[in-house]
Structures are given as C-alpha cells and as structure tokens.
Scaffold this motif. Sequence first.
Motif, PDB file in Angstrom:
ATOM      1  N   THR A  85      51.516  38.531  47.602  1.00 25.54           N
ATOM      2  CA  THR A  85      50.872  39.150  46.476  1.00 25.54           C
ATOM      3  C   THR A  85      50.047  38.428  45.537  1.00 25.54           C
ATOM      4  O   THR A  85      49.020  39.233  44.890  1.00 25.54           O
ATOM      5  CB  THR A  85      52.287  39.587  45.574  1.00 25.54           C
ATOM      6  N   GLY A  86      49.834  37.291  45.756  1.00 27.19           N
ATOM      7  CA  GLY A  86      49.016  36.336  44.758  1.00 27.19           C
ATOM      8  C   GLY A  86      47.693  36.232  45.547  1.00 27.19           C
ATOM      9  O   GLY A  86      46.614  35.944  44.794  1.00 27.19           O
ATOM     10  N   LEU A  87      47.475  36.554  46.982  1.00 26.76           N
ATOM     11  CA  LEU A  87      46.362  36.440  47.661  1.00 26.76           C
ATOM     12  C   LEU A  87      45.560  37.622  47.709  1.00 26.76           C
ATOM     13  O   LEU A  87      44.292  37.710  48.004  1.00 26.76           O
ATOM     14  CB  LEU A  87      46.913  35.882  48.934  1.00 26.76           C
ATOM     15  N   TYR A  88      46.225  38.866  47.582  1.00 27.26           N
ATOM     16  CA  TYR A  88      45.654  40.090  47.850  1.00 27.26           C
ATOM     17  C   TYR A  88      45.864  40.838  46.265  1.00 27.26           C
ATOM     18  O   TYR A  88      46.671  40.785  45.593  1.00 27.26           O
ATOM     19  CB  TYR A  88      46.293  40.917  48.633  1.00 27.26           C
ATOM     20  N   ALA A  89      44.549  41.641  46.214  1.00 24.20           N
ATOM     21  CA  ALA A  89      44.572  42.149  44.881  1.00 24.20           C
ATOM     22  C   ALA A  89      45.515  43.627  45.049  1.00 24.20           C
ATOM     23  O   ALA A  89      45.912  43.886  43.933  1.00 24.20           O
ATOM     24  CB  ALA A  89      43.101  42.803  44.546  1.00 24.20           C
ATOM     25  N   HIS A  90      45.562  44.101  46.101  1.00 23.56           N
ATOM     26  CA  HIS A  90      46.252  45.293  46.386  1.00 23.56           C
ATOM     27  C   HIS A  90      47.195  45.066  47.923  1.00 23.56           C
ATOM     28  O   HIS A  90      46.851  45.834  48.809  1.00 23.56           O
ATOM     29  CB  HIS A  90      45.389  46.435  46.437  1.00 23.56           C
ATOM     30  N   PRO A  91      48.239  44.168  47.928  1.00 20.75           N
ATOM     31  CA  PRO A  91      48.711  43.903  48.964  1.00 20.75           C
ATOM     32  C   PRO A  91      49.589  45.205  49.457  1.00 20.75           C
ATOM     33  O   PRO A  91      49.971  45.224  50.640  1.00 20.75           O
ATOM     34  CB  PRO A  91      49.946  42.798  48.496  1.00 20.75           C
ATOM     35  N   GLN A  92      49.996  46.247  48.586  1.00 20.07           N
ATOM     36  CA  GLN A  92      50.641  47.102  49.160  1.00 20.07           C
ATOM     37  C   GLN A  92      49.589  48.032  50.139  1.00 20.07           C
ATOM     38  O   GLN A  92      50.313  48.851  51.199  1.00 20.07           O
ATOM     39  CB  GLN A  92      50.938  48.209  48.081  1.00 20.07           C
ATOM     40  N   VAL A  93      48.510  47.940  50.195  1.00 13.40           N
ATOM     41  CA  VAL A  93      47.636  48.561  51.080  1.00 13.40           C
ATOM     42  C   VAL A  93      47.716  48.078  52.462  1.00 13.40           C
ATOM     43  O   VAL A  93      47.671  48.855  53.447  1.00 13.40           O
ATOM     44  CB  VAL A  93      46.170  48.526  50.818  1.00 13.40           C
ATOM     45  N   ILE A  94      48.306  46.870  52.830  1.00 13.26           N
ATOM     46  CA  ILE A  94      48.670  46.318  53.906  1.00 13.26           C
ATOM     47  C   ILE A  94      49.710  47.306  54.737  1.00 13.26           C
ATOM     48  O   ILE A  94      49.630  47.244  55.856  1.00 13.26           O
ATOM     49  CB  ILE A  94      48.906  44.730  53.629  1.00 13.26           C
ATOM     50  N   TRP A  95      50.523  48.056  54.001  1.00 16.25           N
ATOM     51  CA  TRP A  95      51.287  48.821  54.553  1.00 16.25           C
ATOM     52  C   TRP A  95      50.506  49.802  55.681  1.00 16.25           C
ATOM     53  O   TRP A  95      51.435  49.935  56.768  1.00 16.25           O
ATOM     54  CB  TRP A  95      52.090  49.559  53.766  1.00 16.25           C
ATOM     55  N   LEU A  96      49.442  50.015  55.636  1.00 16.15           N
ATOM     56  CA  LEU A  96      48.618  51.065  56.433  1.00 16.15           C
ATOM     57  C   LEU A  96      48.452  50.317  57.722  1.00 16.15           C
ATOM     58  O   LEU A  96      48.246  50.909  58.510  1.00 16.15           O
ATOM     59  CB  LEU A  96      47.215  51.370  55.682  1.00 16.15           C
ATOM     60  N   ALA A  97      48.080  48.938  57.808  1.00 17.72           N
ATOM     61  CA  ALA A  97      48.226  48.359  58.848  1.00 17.72           C
ATOM     62  C   ALA A  97      49.280  48.586  59.842  1.00 17.72           C
ATOM     63  O   ALA A  97      49.193  48.335  61.046  1.00 17.72           O
ATOM     64  CB  ALA A  97      47.801  46.830  58.659  1.00 17.72           C
TER      65      ALA A  97
END
Length: 480
Positions: free
Chosen positions: A419-431
């Motif tokens: 969560t600290g490394l990505y601006a929008h970590p929730q988007v990774i769910w699409l992966a």
Amino acid sequence: MTVQITSPTIPLIVDLDGTLLRSDLLLETGMAFVRHKPLSLFKPFIWLTKGKVALKEGLAHATHIDVSVLPFDPAVIELIEVERRTGRTVVLATASHYSLAERIAEHLQLFDLVLASDSKRNLSAHRKRDLLVEHYSEQGFDYVGNSHDDVPVWAVARKAYVVNPESGVERGARAQGNVEQVIHSNPSRAKDWLKALRLHQWMKNALIFVPLMAAHQLTNPMLLWQGVLAFLFFGLCASSVYLLNDLLDLADDRHHHSKRHRPFAAGRLSIKSGLQLFPVLLVGAFSGAAWLLPWEFSGTLIAYYILTLAYSLSLKRQMAIDVIALAALYTLRIIAGAAAFGLELTFWILAFSMFMFLSLALVKRYAELREARRKGDTGKTRGRGYYPADLEMISSLGASSGYLAVMVLALYIHDQATTGLYAHPQVIWLACPLLLFWITRVWMLTHRGQMHDDPVVFAIRDRSSLVVGALFGLVFWVAA
C-alpha cells in the motif's frame, strides 16, 4: 545424388565414424559414461594411460549404445545399397571398438565383413591402411571416408569417396589423384547452432528484471545497464548448460518424438564441436560476471550452474524432485536479478515465483506424458520418473500450484508495504482474473494436447498469452 557403379570384383570399404555415422562412437560412449556413471569420471583417464585402445574397450564395455537410433547418413547408405545390388562386397572398416561395429553391422545388414579395433589394435590411419593392403593389396579396393586419418588409406585405394570432409581433408584426398566422388550430405548450418544454443530460451532471463520492476526502478539507467549485462552473462551460462545437457541426453533425445531432431541427436552438429564450445561460453559468462557485476550475482550464477548440472545428471529422473528443481531454476533468475541490482527480495516475489514456476514445470511433464500415453506406452517414461498413468495427478498438482500463485498475488495486495509502494494498490486486483484466465487456459490447452513441450516458449509465441502479459503489466503501471 548420382551414384557411380563400379566393378563388383573390387570391394568397397566404408569407414564408420563421421562417414556412415554422423557421429563418433568414442565420444558417444564417453558422453554415455559421464551421463550414467558421473561418480566414476576418473576411470576413462585411467584407461587412457594404457592407450587409446584400452579407453575404447573400457567405454564400449561400460556403456550401452542403442545402435538402432544412431544418426546414420542416408547418402552413404544409398551408396552401399546401390553397390550391393551389383554383387559387390562391402566391408565396414572402423577405428571404433569391434563390439560396437558388429552390432551396427547386424542392425544395418549391409556388410559382408567387419574390421575394427580390438583389445590389441587401434584400427585407424596407417594401421587401417596396412590391414587393408594386407587383405586386398594396393589399388585393390575403393574406400569411403571423411577425416585426416583416412588420407593415408585413400593413398593406397583405387578410388576415393569423400563424405562430408573435415577441414582440409578434401584437398588432401584430391592430392592423391583418385577421388571418385565427394558427398556433401550434412552441411553445417548457422540455424543448427542457433537451435543448439537455444537463443529463444534467453527470454526466460527477462525474469532478471522482475526485482527492478517490483522496486519501481526501471527508469534508472545505471541499474538498467547492469540488468542488460546480467541478462547477457546468464544467457551465455544457460546456453553452455543447454549444449552440455544435449550432449549428455543424446540417447534419451533420440527416443523422443520431437527431441530426436535436435542438432546433436540428429548428427547435424558434432559432439566434438559441442564439447569445445560449451566451456568457452561458461568461462565467458563467469569471467564477465566477476568483472562487471557484484559478487552476489556470480554466486547465484554458480548456484544455477550447479543445480542445472545436478538436474541433467540425476535430478531430472527423480519424481517430484525434477519439477521442484525446474521451478527453482526459474526462481534463481529472479534472485540473480536482485543480486545484480543490489535489491532485496521480498517474501511475496519468492512465494509467487515458486508456485507459478512449479505449475509451468508440471505443464511440461504433463505434455511429455500425454504424448507417451497417446502412443500407447504404459511403462516409465524414458529418462523421467513418471508413468503415463500419473497424468491426472500431475494435472491436479499443476493447476492447484498455479492457483496458489494467484492467491499469493491477492495477499500481496493487502500487505502494508504494498500500500505504501503503489498509489492505487486496489487496481492490482484486476491482475488476479487475468492470471486465473491464463493459468486455466494453459492447462486446458495442455490437456487437449496443444501445448509445446516448453510452456515458456509457448507463451512467447501465443497471441493470447502476449495480450494477457501486456494487460498484466498495464495493471501494475496504472496501480503505480
């Protein structure tokens, strides 16, 4: 090819290594010995101290060569068959050991007599010349050969047939003035070397850049240059391993439905050339790595080489251990990348890679076993530790391992560091659905028999896999 027919009263003498056979039986038995008895590697050197005759005899008796799958030259066989139809006597005269020559003659059913090396005599060069003169007199035979050792034999033959000559041999033969025919049936081609070095497999080394991407450092030019060097040196090391692996696996490859066409197994490249090139590539890889990259990278490269060597000599024939070793070899590329960049590896990368690459390794085994079952085989697959009846279990293990990799990815999204490394970590769910789709599709295609032996090569050439890979990368880019 136009075959010249001569008088049937003159015997036709045919050499074996490099002439009738697109290989060398001394090297064939040597590689077979190393493959099956690596812990007795000192024995051939002891035999050699007693002379080349003792070495040939020791290797011939210590190994088993399946002569039925050896790469014989069809042009030479055609020449022999045409001459035999005229009633001509055909003799196999070789410096290889008598036991091997006899088995080849029995298999081919083309020879009236076999002359070969035994425990007292190495039948090569002038010794072969003297024996043939003793049997048939000077100018009393025609001779088919290929090497510098055959030049003195051609000097006393009536006619010389030169087959795929070594460098300078054709010139030496023509100097005798009796060359009847030069046969070029096995030309050396650049694409054979490209296939043997497996440059397309270098794509696997792109895993070296995974730590750089995970650390969001792809725009760092210094690290990128280090990554390019690491990619190159890892590729040289891998190609060296591929060459050695092919040389050790000659027998198994020749019994495989597709691997029998590999350059060394098919005799398009000589064992000698492979033995000369693989250490050159290895020295280049380790010298460059030691000079230009951190020592941790060299250490990882050494670990990769040792594990690959152990895999080639033994682990690939051990059930379950083989696929775990394959998964580890993929993961070592990621570890090597982290070492080259001076970056720390996270638990998530290591866990994801082990599960994912274990799934791909099991895909490879499934494809091999499915082909064996299709052919009606029920026994243990040659060179492996599996039976065709293991297919269902392997597919279950492979698919579940792939889905575990997706679960690791999902857990990674909720890690505090993420969560600290990505601006929008929730988007990774699409992966996650993208990866689920790809793993499911790979296993379905494998089940249907549409999978290449190597799933990585398949992915590089498969349009859907490339689209999924691009979307996967896009998801992480947007998330960052």
